[in-house]
Motif scaffolding. Structure first.
Motif, PDB file in Angstrom:
ATOM      1  N   SER A   1     -48.715   0.646 -60.610  1.00 22.60           N
ATOM      2  CA  SER A   1     -48.368   0.370 -59.214  1.00 22.60           C
ATOM      3  C   SER A   1     -48.644  -1.090 -58.828  1.00 22.60           C
ATOM      4  N   ASP A   2     -49.666  -1.729 -59.445  1.00 20.94           N
ATOM      5  CA  ASP A   2     -49.928  -3.147 -59.152  1.00 20.94           C
ATOM      6  C   ASP A   2     -48.778  -4.025 -59.639  1.00 20.94           C
ATOM      7  N   GLY A   3     -48.332  -3.744 -60.843  1.00 17.37           N
ATOM      8  CA  GLY A   3     -47.209  -4.520 -61.400  1.00 17.37           C
ATOM      9  C   GLY A   3     -45.945  -4.311 -60.613  1.00 17.37           C
ATOM     10  N   LEU A   4     -45.726  -3.096 -60.204  1.00 15.86           N
ATOM     11  CA  LEU A   4     -44.543  -2.798 -59.412  1.00 15.86           C
ATOM     12  C   LEU A   4     -44.588  -3.499 -58.060  1.00 15.86           C
ATOM     13  N   SER A   5     -45.757  -3.590 -57.435  1.00 21.42           N
ATOM     14  CA  SER A   5     -45.863  -4.285 -56.143  1.00 21.42           C
ATOM     15  C   SER A   5     -45.612  -5.776 -56.301  1.00 21.42           C
ATOM     16  N   VAL A   6     -46.047  -6.377 -57.428  1.00 25.88           N
ATOM     17  CA  VAL A   6     -45.788  -7.810 -57.665  1.00 25.88           C
ATOM     18  C   VAL A   6     -44.293  -8.044 -57.849  1.00 25.88           C
TER      19      VAL A   6
ATOM     20  N   ALA B   1     -38.479  -9.399 -52.844  1.00 25.69           N
ATOM     21  CA  ALA B   1     -38.409  -9.577 -51.391  1.00 25.69           C
ATOM     22  C   ALA B   1     -38.404 -11.058 -51.010  1.00 25.69           C
ATOM     23  N   ASP B   2     -39.087 -11.893 -51.800  1.00 26.86           N
ATOM     24  CA  ASP B   2     -39.101 -13.330 -51.514  1.00 26.86           C
ATOM     25  C   ASP B   2     -37.783 -13.988 -51.892  1.00 26.86           C
TER      26      ASP B   2
END
Length: 114
Positions: free
Chosen positions: A100-105, A111-112
């Motif tokens: 989940s951490d990798g997916l959020s990055v 998004a940017d």
């Protein structure tokens, strides 16, 4: 020749006066034209100078905005370069490539707009 001049002295005087009046009139119009041309040249030069100053000010503002945005983008990229190796080195015990951490990055990078 002298007798011809003496006979027609009024006509000659009128012709000389006419030539002087026309010459003075042309000289006055040439002087007015020159003054008007110099005045308009100064006005145009002033307008060009003012527009160049305004353009330089706008360019400076755009450059400042670009540099600020660039610094923000570079900082986000630096954070990603630090976070991604950490996420990759984590051990996962399932058949999932990213936690989940990798997916959020990754989602933050999308998004940017990068």
């Amino acid at each position: 020749m002298n007798s011809l001049l003496l006979k027609n002295w009024k006509l000659i005087l009128i012709a000389v006066c006419f030539v002087l009046i026309v010459g003075a009139w042309r000289y006055d119009h040439a002087a007015q034209y020159k003054r008007g041309r110099e005045s308009m040249a100064a006005e145009i030069s002033s307008r060009l100078k003012d527009s160049a100053i305004e353009k330089a000010k706008q360019d400076r503002e755009l450059s400042d905005a670009y540099q600020t945005g660039k610094a923000v983008r570079e900082e986000k990229e630096r954070v990603r370069y630090v976070q991604v190796p950490k996420i990759i080195e984590k051990t996962t015990y399932r058949n999932v490539c990213l936690d989940s951490d990798g997916l959020s990055v990754i989602n933050a990078a999308i998004a940017d707009g990068n």
